[in-house]
Design an enzyme around this catalytic site. Structure first.
Site, short mmCIF file in Angstrom:
data_model
loop_
_atom_site.label_atom_id
_atom_site.label_comp_id
_atom_site.label_asym_id
_atom_site.label_seq_id
_atom_site.Cartn_x
_atom_site.Cartn_y
_atom_site.Cartn_z
N GLU A 82 9.92 5.39 -9.01
CA GLU A 82 9.41 4.38 -9.92
C GLU A 82 9.17 4.98 -11.30
OE1 GLU A 82 5.20 3.50 -10.06
OE2 GLU A 82 5.06 4.05 -7.95
N CYS A 116 5.62 2.55 -5.07
CA CYS A 116 5.72 3.67 -4.13
C CYS A 116 6.63 3.37 -2.94
CB CYS A 116 4.34 4.06 -3.65
SG CYS A 116 3.19 4.33 -5.01
N THR A 158 -5.92 10.38 -9.81
CA THR A 158 -5.05 10.02 -8.68
C THR A 158 -3.58 10.19 -9.03
OG1 THR A 158 -5.02 7.62 -9.17
CG2 THR A 158 -6.78 8.42 -7.75
N SER A 208 -5.81 -3.26 -6.16
CA SER A 208 -4.75 -2.51 -5.47
C SER A 208 -5.23 -2.02 -4.10
CB SER A 208 -4.23 -1.36 -6.33
OG SER A 208 -5.12 -0.27 -6.33
N HIS A 246 0.90 5.91 3.38
CA HIS A 246 1.10 6.17 1.95
C HIS A 246 -0.25 6.62 1.40
CE1 HIS A 246 1.78 5.91 -2.24
NE2 HIS A 246 1.01 4.85 -2.40
N LYS A 255 -10.04 4.94 4.96
CA LYS A 255 -10.38 3.52 5.10
C LYS A 255 -9.30 2.78 5.88
CE LYS A 255 -13.12 3.20 0.88
NZ LYS A 255 -13.35 2.52 -0.39
N ASN A 325 -1.12 11.98 -5.62
CA ASN A 325 -0.21 10.87 -5.34
C ASN A 325 1.17 11.23 -5.88
OD1 ASN A 325 0.97 8.47 -4.70
ND2 ASN A 325 -0.40 7.18 -5.91
N SER A 358 2.99 -1.14 -4.64
CA SER A 358 2.31 -2.24 -5.34
C SER A 358 3.31 -3.28 -5.82
CB SER A 358 1.53 -1.68 -6.53
OG SER A 358 0.47 -0.89 -6.07
N1 ACO Z 1 -19.88 11.95 -4.61
C1 ACO Z 1 -19.20 11.37 -3.58
N2 ACO Z 1 -18.60 10.17 -3.69
C2 ACO Z 1 -18.65 9.52 -4.87
C3 ACO Z 1 -19.36 10.05 -5.97
C4 ACO Z 1 -19.99 11.34 -5.81
N3 ACO Z 1 -20.65 11.92 -6.81
N4 ACO Z 1 -19.24 9.18 -6.99
C5 ACO Z 1 -18.49 8.13 -6.56
N5 ACO Z 1 -18.14 8.33 -5.27
C6 ACO Z 1 -17.28 7.49 -4.42
C7 ACO Z 1 -17.54 6.03 -4.48
O1 ACO Z 1 -18.61 5.66 -3.64
C8 ACO Z 1 -16.21 5.49 -3.99
O2 ACO Z 1 -16.07 5.68 -2.60
P1 ACO Z 1 -16.15 4.44 -1.59
O3 ACO Z 1 -15.05 3.51 -1.96
O4 ACO Z 1 -15.98 5.03 -0.24
O5 ACO Z 1 -17.49 3.84 -1.80
C9 ACO Z 1 -15.21 6.46 -4.59
O6 ACO Z 1 -15.96 7.62 -4.95
C10 ACO Z 1 -14.47 5.93 -5.81
O7 ACO Z 1 -15.38 5.58 -6.78
P2 ACO Z 1 -15.38 4.11 -7.44
O8 ACO Z 1 -16.44 4.14 -8.51
O9 ACO Z 1 -15.45 3.07 -6.39
O10 ACO Z 1 -13.95 3.92 -8.07
P3 ACO Z 1 -13.32 4.50 -9.41
O11 ACO Z 1 -13.74 3.67 -10.56
O12 ACO Z 1 -13.51 5.95 -9.49
O13 ACO Z 1 -11.77 4.20 -9.16
C11 ACO Z 1 -9.72 4.01 -7.98
C12 ACO Z 1 -11.11 4.61 -8.00
C13 ACO Z 1 -9.83 2.49 -8.03
C14 ACO Z 1 -9.04 4.46 -6.72
C15 ACO Z 1 -8.96 4.53 -9.23
O14 ACO Z 1 -8.83 5.92 -9.14
C16 ACO Z 1 -7.57 3.92 -9.37
O15 ACO Z 1 -7.42 2.84 -9.94
N6 ACO Z 1 -6.48 4.63 -8.89
C17 ACO Z 1 -5.11 4.14 -8.98
C18 ACO Z 1 -4.83 2.95 -8.09
C19 ACO Z 1 -4.41 3.34 -6.69
O16 ACO Z 1 -4.06 4.44 -6.40
N7 ACO Z 1 -4.43 2.35 -5.77
C20 ACO Z 1 -4.01 2.58 -4.40
C21 ACO Z 1 -2.87 1.72 -3.91
S1 ACO Z 1 -1.62 1.50 -5.12
C22 ACO Z 1 -0.85 3.04 -5.46
O17 ACO Z 1 -0.49 3.75 -4.58
C23 ACO Z 1 -0.67 3.42 -6.87
#
Ligand code: ACO
Length: 448
Positions: A82, A116, A158, A208, A246, A255, A325, A358
């Site tokens: 991609e 992906c 990521t 996502s 994936h 999860k 990733n 996605s």
């Molecule tokens: N210690 C331990 N855990 C922590 C801490 C800390 N200090 N701070 C935050 N966390 C945890 C949160 O509780 C959360 O875990 P949970 O979901 O089990 O509760 C996790 O860290 C992530 O934190 P969030 O605030 O929920 O999310 P964030 O704003 O950091 O964004 C996300 C995470 C959405 C995954 C972002 O990195 C993203 O957009 N990535 C790209 C999208 C992606 O990969 N999507 C997956 C499918 S599509 C693809 O493959 C591209």
């Protein structure tokens, strides 16, 4: 044709990487957010001498060399990616340089793209070719290659980068159970790349995650239905020795497995023990939407599925945690981790695979693993991939250097008329690298 599947694999990832712990500090994130919250250890990235073309050139030429495959023996080559370098010319055509040298231009196939999922689409195409009446008896080859980079923000940790090459043919140690396949495809704006002037995606991270889990549910239901139709008995996680996902980041994999376990609970499957049933009972009447939103369910199901996760999923998480990733390559890098960790005890085992792209496209399918003769034995595949060796020879850079590099790449993206640093000091011998993009946007590569 019997047992069509993957005969051989090679993986390549850049030697340059940044530690997630260091990134947390640099980004001002709370301690543990990337390492525990996302579950990631380290992230590989391309410097200005590497891209998806150079990585795939390296993976393909190394595979042919290490398994001693005559390039004339390849009849089909498909690429999943991609990462857009050219809107018309496929990555596959760059790889033809390897085969033209040996007088082979008779190779079908081009590139497949949807986030992906492109690598899985390419793999299915090649497997279907080997199983079809147009198969000419030669090998197929599939390449998954991507560089995952994000704009500044929560998605940046990521990222990752890698290329994986897979040789396809009959009598494979990694054989498709062709009948067991469940897909879920629909229209969503969870992650997409509408801005052709930028390498970065537009991403709705929370959406996502939900799209991924909904697709997982849907694929699992269909996979189970197919299994039951052709096998005569219901499927549960007890029928899978390993489950490979994936892997955009490890937390989502944790999860996802918990979600499958919850699905088994709802289906009253034998994989769920009495203690777990009791803990999950309060959630049995939640609607689909409520169940994706429930944090308590997420926590409880992860907790009760933990033991099975450690046995069936944990051995598949090594490379994605270390490299990040790799988009199309992520699922296959997770699978490569299993071969790396368990190659001597995989004979007869069933591996369930979940591919997600996605936009969105997704399929669950399965492999049956078999011990085969060298060079196509599972232990030889582990030896050739040499994942430990490749990880050991990496070079960690500071977050500052990582960001500087991203800025240079932003500036170079879509550009012409430049020469690269040609700094190949970190690359191992045999690695391809980009030297120049000329005034006609033509790209030139050399081999170290
Ligand atoms: N210690 C331990 N855990 C922590 C801490 C800390 N200090 N701070 C935050 N966390 C945890 C949160 O509780 C959360 O875990 P949970 O979901 O089990 O509760 C996790 O860290 C992530 O934190 P969030 O605030 O929920 O999310 P964030 O704003 O950091 O964004 C996300 C995470 C959405 C995954 C972002 O990195 C993203 O957009 N990535 C790209 C999208 C992606 O990969 N999507 C997956 C499918 S599509 C693809 O493959 C591209």
């Amino acid at each position: 044709n019997n047992d069509v599947g993957i005969l051989a694999m090679e993986i390549y990832f850049p030697p340059t990487c940044v530690q997630q712990e260091a990134l947390e500090v640099h980004d001002g994130a709370s301690k543990g957010k990337y390492t525990i919250g996302l579950g990631q250890d380290c992230m590989a990235f391309c410097t200005d001498v590497e891209d998806v073309i150079s990585m795939s050139l390296t993976a393909v030429s190394s595979l042919l060399e290490k398994y001693q495959i005559d390039p004339k023996q390849i009849g089909r080559l498909e690429v999943g990616s991609e990462t857009v370098i050219d809107k018309s010319k496929s990555i596959k055509t760059f790889l033809m340089q390897i085969f033209e040298e040996h007088g082979n231009t008779d190779i079908e196939g081009v590139d497949s793209t949807n986030a992906c999922y492109g690598g899985t689409a390419a793999l299915f195409n090649v497997v279907n070719w080997v199983e079809s009446s147009s198969w000419d008896g030669r090998y197929g080859l599939v390449v998954c290659t991507d560089s995952a980079v994000y704009a500044e923000g929560p998605a940046r940790p990521t990222g990752g980068a890698a290329a994986i090459a897979m040789l396809i043919g009959p009598n494979a140690p990694i054989a498709f159970e062709s009948k067991f396949r469940g897909s879920h495809m629909s229209h969503a704006y969870d992650f997409y790349k509408p801005n052709l002037a930028s390498e970065y995606p537009v991403v709705d991270g929370k959406l996502s995650q939900t799209c991924y889990l909904m697709a997982l549910d849907s694929c699992y239901k269909r996979f189970c239905a197919k299994f039951e139709k052709f096998q005569g008995n219901p499927f549960s996680l007890s029928d899978a020795d390993y489950v490979v996902f994936h892997s955009p980041y490890n937390k989502l994999v944790q999860k996802s497995f918990a979600r499958l376990y919850f699905m088994d609970f709802l289906r009253n499957a034998s994989s769920v023990d009495e203690a777990a049933k009791e803990k999950l009972a309060p959630y049995s009447s939640l609607s689909g939407d409520e169940s994706y939103a429930s944090r308590d369910l997420e926590k409880t199901s992860q907790q009760v599925a933990k033991q099975l996760y450690d046995a069936k999923v944990q051995p598949t998480t090594f490379v994605p945690k270390q490299v990040g990733n790799m988009y199309t390559a992520s699922l296959y890098a997770a699978f490569a981790s299993l071969i790396h960790n368990k190659h001597s005890e995989l004979d007869g085992k069933r591996v369930v695979m979940f591919s997600y792209g996605s936009g969105l496209t997704s399929t669950m399918f399965s492999f049956r693993l078999r011990e085969c003769q060298n060079p196509f034995s599972l232990s030889n595949i582990a030896t050739v991939m040499d994942i430990s060796g490749k990880l050991k020879s990496r070079h960690e850079v500071t977050p500052e250097k990582f960001i500087d590099n991203l800025q240079l790449m932003e500036h170079r993206y879509g550009g012409k008329d430049f020469v690269t640093s040609k700094d190949v000091s970190l690359l191992s011998p045999g690695t391809f690298y980009l030297t120049q993009v000329d005034s006609m946007y033509r790209r030139f590569y050399s081999k170290k």
